[in-house]
Design an enzyme around this catalytic site. Sequence first.
Site: not given
Length: 491
Positions: A122, A256, A285
Amino acid sequence: MNFLISVYDKTGLIDFLSSIKSKIDLVYATSGTYRSLGGLGLKLHETSEITGFEDLLGGRVKTLHPMLYAGLLYRDRNDGDQIKFDVVISNLYPFSSDMKSEDEMIENIDIGGVSLTRAAAKNYRNILVLTSPDDYAAAAEVINSGSIPQEYRKRMAMKAFIRMAEYDAKIHEGLSRIFGMVPDSYAVIGHDGEKLRYGENPDQEGYLFINGAHVGVAGAEKLNGKELSYNNILDADSAFETALEFQDPAVVVMKHNTPSGVAQDDDIVAAFRKAWDADSESAYGSVIAVNRKVTEELAAAMKPYFIEVVLAPDYEDKALDLLRKKKNLRVLRVNWQRDTRLRIRSVSGGFLAQTPMHASIDASSLKLVTERSADPKSLEDLLFAWKVVARSRSNAIVFAKDLVTTGIGAGQTSRVEAVRIAAQRAGDRSKGSVMASDAFFPFPDSIDVAADAGIKAIIQPGGSIRDDEVIKRCNELGIPMYFTGKRVFLH
């Protein structure tokens, strides 16, 4: 500069203080920390000199005293004549939401350390707060420079606040579990935020945060390759979760967010070749997960192919040398453990939370519902296919033979269409394969398509109002079918 130090984890503390010794005027420390710093030759004091007591209630109260907090919350050097601190070093009792008992949790809830840290954070305009040994090296450079920039103070204060929030979230999660309460609030805390190149698409911003579990893909060590994308991370996580289902050597090819090929084999190189060849077109890929150490031979087998990410529990040095020859290939070393925390998924205006899915089952839990049973080899293939279908997007169907997937139909709005796609992907390999479904068959039509494809046994959850019709059709076609009694939807 005046220091206040109260740490449970003393890693690196002595070296840090030694490196900035010339900048230290006074050090006040709680009793345990005080004893560990006695040989440094610092002007060292115990906090009891300020509070007037060693500790109360067997150590539960050590630092909660107005004069100590006046030295933390002062607005400027003219506020009172108490000691004023410039640097606060604090970390907390270790608390885990996985602790086994209520008493263990209660005794490990830190009070003083949290209060000191919040007060110091703080007052970041006047105080530098350090909450982790990981911060010491950078802090030493800053302190030795002679001036502590406000931006650095702000950054350390923000780090302190999020650490306290994470600590409180762990307490809330742990006590909710121990008390058997359904929480009416749930805090999601992430730290070490990293901005990704973009999100799911290039016009979206993406970020990765760590939840503190230090397992899985978010906490993985990147050993090679360019920055991971948002989609790389999603695919890598799906591959990791699928590979976790297997105790025997296995390789998962993920594309995917759904497996394109999975294989199990005592020879991990053979498992890779089978998993890749299961759908070599889709594998281009892809993300590859290996549940064993990657050997030089396996790395060499991967060399001819375009792979986005490889993840495994470890790598041989020579395997890494080979993989690093592809500068863009991301190579991840993953702490191979399940994340047992609630899984969070955002929705508009809020988020969903659920416990993790555990899909694996054993043969003894299966219920044979047809007149004919499967042979032992087919039963082994059924259990294999079940592990894969559980990690394929719903509606999902998996064909498998000889512990290799032969066809996968996933993410379909119609279950029979998922069967058709799996059969199409499998081609001639479907003959003699088994079939797994992630949920029940609403009609017998899927059984007819499977039979035409040459499926020899079926595993599914069961639970349809037309189960009797589906079982009857299997009996007519002579196809063994087993119920798991467990649905494994993955949306």
